[in-house]
Design a protein around this motif. Sequence first.
Motif, mmCIF file in Angstrom:
data_model
loop_
_atom_site.group_PDB
_atom_site.id
_atom_site.type_symbol
_atom_site.label_atom_id
_atom_site.label_comp_id
_atom_site.label_asym_id
_atom_site.label_seq_id
_atom_site.Cartn_x
_atom_site.Cartn_y
_atom_site.Cartn_z
ATOM 1 N N ASN B 87 -58.060 -18.286 5.744
ATOM 2 C CA ASN B 87 -59.222 -17.618 5.153
ATOM 3 C C ASN B 87 -59.811 -16.597 6.113
ATOM 4 O OD1 ASN B 87 -60.730 -19.256 6.965
ATOM 5 N ND2 ASN B 87 -60.315 -20.939 5.525
ATOM 6 N N LYS B 88 -60.911 -15.987 5.702
ATOM 7 C CA LYS B 88 -61.430 -14.817 6.430
ATOM 8 C C LYS B 88 -61.763 -15.144 7.869
ATOM 9 C CE LYS B 88 -63.178 -11.533 3.087
ATOM 10 N NZ LYS B 88 -64.164 -11.438 1.979
ATOM 11 N N ASP B 89 -62.245 -16.353 8.110
ATOM 12 C CA ASP B 89 -62.670 -16.691 9.473
ATOM 13 C C ASP B 89 -61.526 -16.603 10.469
ATOM 14 O OD1 ASP B 89 -64.651 -17.396 7.794
ATOM 15 O OD2 ASP B 89 -64.461 -19.561 8.120
ATOM 16 N N VAL B 90 -60.297 -16.859 10.016
ATOM 17 C CA VAL B 90 -59.172 -16.876 10.965
ATOM 18 C C VAL B 90 -58.349 -15.593 10.887
ATOM 19 C CG1 VAL B 90 -58.999 -19.378 10.951
ATOM 20 C CG2 VAL B 90 -57.631 -18.050 9.322
ATOM 21 N N THR B 91 -58.889 -14.619 10.138
ATOM 22 C CA THR B 91 -58.134 -13.374 9.967
ATOM 23 C C THR B 91 -58.412 -12.393 11.096
ATOM 24 O OG1 THR B 91 -58.185 -13.636 7.557
ATOM 25 C CG2 THR B 91 -57.698 -11.442 8.399
ATOM 26 N N MET B 92 -57.357 -11.770 11.598
ATOM 27 C CA MET B 92 -57.452 -10.808 12.695
ATOM 28 C C MET B 92 -58.333 -9.632 12.279
ATOM 29 S SD MET B 92 -54.210 -8.867 14.404
ATOM 30 C CE MET B 92 -53.142 -10.286 14.135
ATOM 31 N N GLU B 93 -59.138 -9.153 13.205
ATOM 32 C CA GLU B 93 -60.011 -8.021 12.916
ATOM 33 C C GLU B 93 -59.149 -6.798 12.575
ATOM 34 O OE1 GLU B 93 -63.257 -5.279 15.226
ATOM 35 O OE2 GLU B 93 -62.941 -7.332 15.947
ATOM 36 N N GLY B 94 -59.539 -6.099 11.515
ATOM 37 C CA GLY B 94 -58.802 -4.893 11.117
ATOM 38 C C GLY B 94 -57.697 -5.165 10.122
ATOM 39 N N PHE B 95 -57.359 -6.427 9.966
ATOM 40 C CA PHE B 95 -56.300 -6.848 9.035
ATOM 41 C C PHE B 95 -56.940 -6.954 7.655
ATOM 42 C CE2 PHE B 95 -52.014 -8.740 9.844
ATOM 43 C CZ PHE B 95 -51.589 -8.793 8.528
ATOM 44 N N LYS B 96 -56.538 -6.102 6.717
ATOM 45 C CA LYS B 96 -57.156 -6.107 5.397
ATOM 46 C C LYS B 96 -56.595 -7.241 4.529
ATOM 47 C CE LYS B 96 -57.228 -1.028 5.436
ATOM 48 N NZ LYS B 96 -58.577 -0.824 5.984
ATOM 49 N N ARG B 97 -57.343 -7.595 3.478
ATOM 50 C CA ARG B 97 -56.870 -8.582 2.516
ATOM 51 C C ARG B 97 -57.150 -8.051 1.120
ATOM 52 N NH1 ARG B 97 -57.835 -14.373 3.870
ATOM 53 N NH2 ARG B 97 -59.479 -14.285 2.299
#
Lengths: 98, 119
Positions: B87-97
């Motif tokens: 989920n968003k909390d573990v997503t790399m900064e700049g990596f879009k979803r």
Amino acid sequence: MKLAVFVSDYRMTVDTLDRLSPEKMGIILVQNGVYHATLKENGTPSSILNKSAEFYALKEDLETRGLDTSMVDSKVKVITLGELVDLMFNDYEKTAWI
Amino acid sequence: MGKLTIGCFASLVGSLNLDFAVKLSAAAIEKGHTVDLWVSGNGTMLSIKDQRPFKDYSHLEKPLKELMAKGLTVTACEACAEARGYNKDVTMEGFKRHSMDWYLASTFDADRVLHIGGE
């Protein structure tokens, strides 16, 4: 249509290729697909090399597997990733990945 | 120069498809092309931040950040990521979803498209 087919595995029966008949075909051997450029079974090169196509093998993937360019079949041109990008943009229009 | 869209549906452990997609992106950017990279299925693991680099183990976070700084646009399938607990909390900064239509839209104005994987 000019089609670049990326072959990324060393399965002997790659029948998908048999069903492709573009105007011009480039077979680009990457990852374990580079074994098609070097291995012989009972002295016979991979059947992929019998297709009517231009053949390329990715230098980096050969080296990763300890395969020297001298082992590469003469039909196959060894290319870098930069040359691969140029091929995709200049020599071929569509791509396929098998 | 042109635009290359790469879609990567990496397989399970042992697949080098993601590594290949990132390296090809780097080579294309170095040549001056614009690159969109879409990851789906297990490929969405690329979006997870703070992955630890082990020797002889694929670690793409560092090269990916460098490429994003050079203009790579990388997007994960939101549904595939969420289905895997990414989920968003573990997503790399700049990596879009986004949903899959982002990938389709990207292919429509690309000069070249490479769709990898899905074994």
